[in-house]
Design a protein around this motif. Structure first.
Motif: not given
Length: 441
Positions: A7-12, A304-313, A372-378
């Protein structure tokens, strides 16, 4: 180096070791204060990352033995499921249970106790595991099976790598007559119809549904239910029957860049879902499809995980008990539709009965959605967490990247017993992940 899950989130930030032998792996386990194994990085969140010492298992990728009488494969933990298929499907064998990607390692499949489209019939991955060689906190190797070290065997399957490092395992494959699947697509105008289709299709080997999570009112939960059977030679055309395991090479596509954050919005997802449902309903009926298209449609799109943008999903995946499934799923879908933060990769499956110390499945229905990772979806996923708890459900750790410890405790009455097992094996502080720290496992 920087690590994340699929999901490319979180990055550690993490120190990564890549041992090339079981002996080197044992030495690392003995020398590091805490470690976690990492396979091909297909867990969605932080379950395969230990900032102090992450052990990359991909060099331990040898297949050791095969029994053509039983279909048993003995292999190291870093072997990819796709490599097993490439080696044994031409001989007439296929994984007994497979998740939605073939790019998962055997060790990862065992640690997550992955499930597939046939859980209602065949259970989770644990049903095809004969034994595991597990490296403990002192670097020792123990053979674990239903006959030897049974408690450790049962807690390792679904234990997310927290009981030790899987070095080798023996799994069983199923015999098949071809590399083709006889797929039946059944449109369901709403959630109730989809559930009825699943319940009426208990004899099908495989069943899965794409579900429109933005439908409302009479179309709430409209779905395309796809049933599947391994095609026999009699199901195939004369050309296919002459070479039943040759399904042709699939053209790979790739996502070359991160999509802009505004790409996935209510309008675009609504339009996609309407089109996808219409096309699926138009093609309803029986067709013969290749194994790769049926089991692993997203594997054909590299990155295909890049579809959700730089912040990940993040993926939200829960399972609800059978008695509460329709009401609980309706509540989840209504909340998603109200928010308008829909997912175009939404999957519904029926689980059969399963009793496990820590594995995800229970008898009922599982819903998986990507956001996608946004404040709204979280914020939305926190509300979905509470709905799941209210209806007696639980969450899939292999897909989790953002749940809180309080949410996990509220959903998981088995946690205390699992912790007791870790303490008994001396594993409680030695095998740790960022996820296990976050969830206070």
């Amino acid at each position: 180096m920087k690590l994340s899950g699929w999901g490319r989130y979180p990055v550690l930030e993490a120190r990564v070791h890549a041992p090339r032998s079981v002996e080197a792996l044992q030495a690392l386990v003995r020398s590091e204060p805490s470690v976690i194994a990492r396979g091909n990085g297909r867990a969605y969140g932080d379950s395969a990352i230990n900032p102090a010492a992450t052990l990359d298992m991909r060099h331990l990728d040898r297949m050791i033995a095969f029994d053509a009488g039983t279909g048993q494969v003995v292999a190291e933990a870093g072997v990819l499921l796709g490599d097993v298929i490439a080696s044994f499907l031409p001989r007439g064998w296929f994984p007994m249970v497979t998740p939605g990607t073939k790019f998962v390692t055997l060790g990862g499949a065992i640690a997550a106790d992955v499930h597939g489209k046939n859980h209602h019939r065949d259970g989770s991955f644990r049903e095809c595991v004969d034994w595991i060689d597990l490296i403990g906190a002192e670097g020792e190797i123990r053979r674990c099976s239903r006959e030897q070290n049974r408690a450790l065997f049962e807690h390792t399957i679904g234990g997310m790598g927290l009981t030790g490092i899987i070095a080798r395992a023996a799994i069983r494959l199923r015999p098949v007559e071809s590399g083709w699947i006889r797929q039946t697509t059944i449109p369901a105008p709403n959630l109730r119809a989809a559930i009825a289709t699943f319940e009426e299709s208990q004899d099908a080997t495989y069943s899965v549904a794409w579900i429109d999570c933005l439908g409302r009112g009479e179309t709430l939960g409209r779905s395309l239910v796809m049933l599947g059977e391994h095609a026999t030679r009699a199901d195939l055309s004369p050309v296919q029957a002459r070479r039943p395991f040759e399904t042709g090479a699939k053209r790979k596509r790739s996502v070359p860049f991160d999509f802009p954050s505004f790409t996935l919005n209510r309008l675009s997802v609504t339009a996609f879902n309407k089109l996808y449902y219409w096309q699926g309903a138009r093609k309803a009926g029986v067709e013969i499809v290749d194994w790769d298209s049926y089991f692993y449609p997203l594997d054909a799109i590299l990155g295909w995980n890049r579809i959700y943008g730089r912040k990940g999903f993040a993926q939200f995946q829960c399972v609800l008990p059978l008695a509460e499934a329709e009401r609980g799923l309706s509540a989840l879908l209504e909340e998603i539709a109200e928010t308008g933060a829909g997912s175009f990769l939404a999957v519904l499956k029926r689980f059969g009965a399963q009793e496990s110390p820590f594995s995800f499945p229970m008898e009922g229905y599982t819903l998986a959605l990507d956001f996608p990772i946004t404040r709204k979806t979280l914020a939305l996923m926190e509300r979905l967490d509470q709905i799941t708890i209210d209806f007696g459900g639980r969450f899939y750790l292999a897909k989790d990247s953002r749940m809180t410890a309080a949410t996990f405790r509220a959903s998981e009455p088995r946690l205390r017993d699992f912790r007791t097992q870790l303490d008994a094996q001396g594993a409680a502080r030695h095998f740790r992940s960022a996820q296990s720290e976050r969830l206070e496992i």
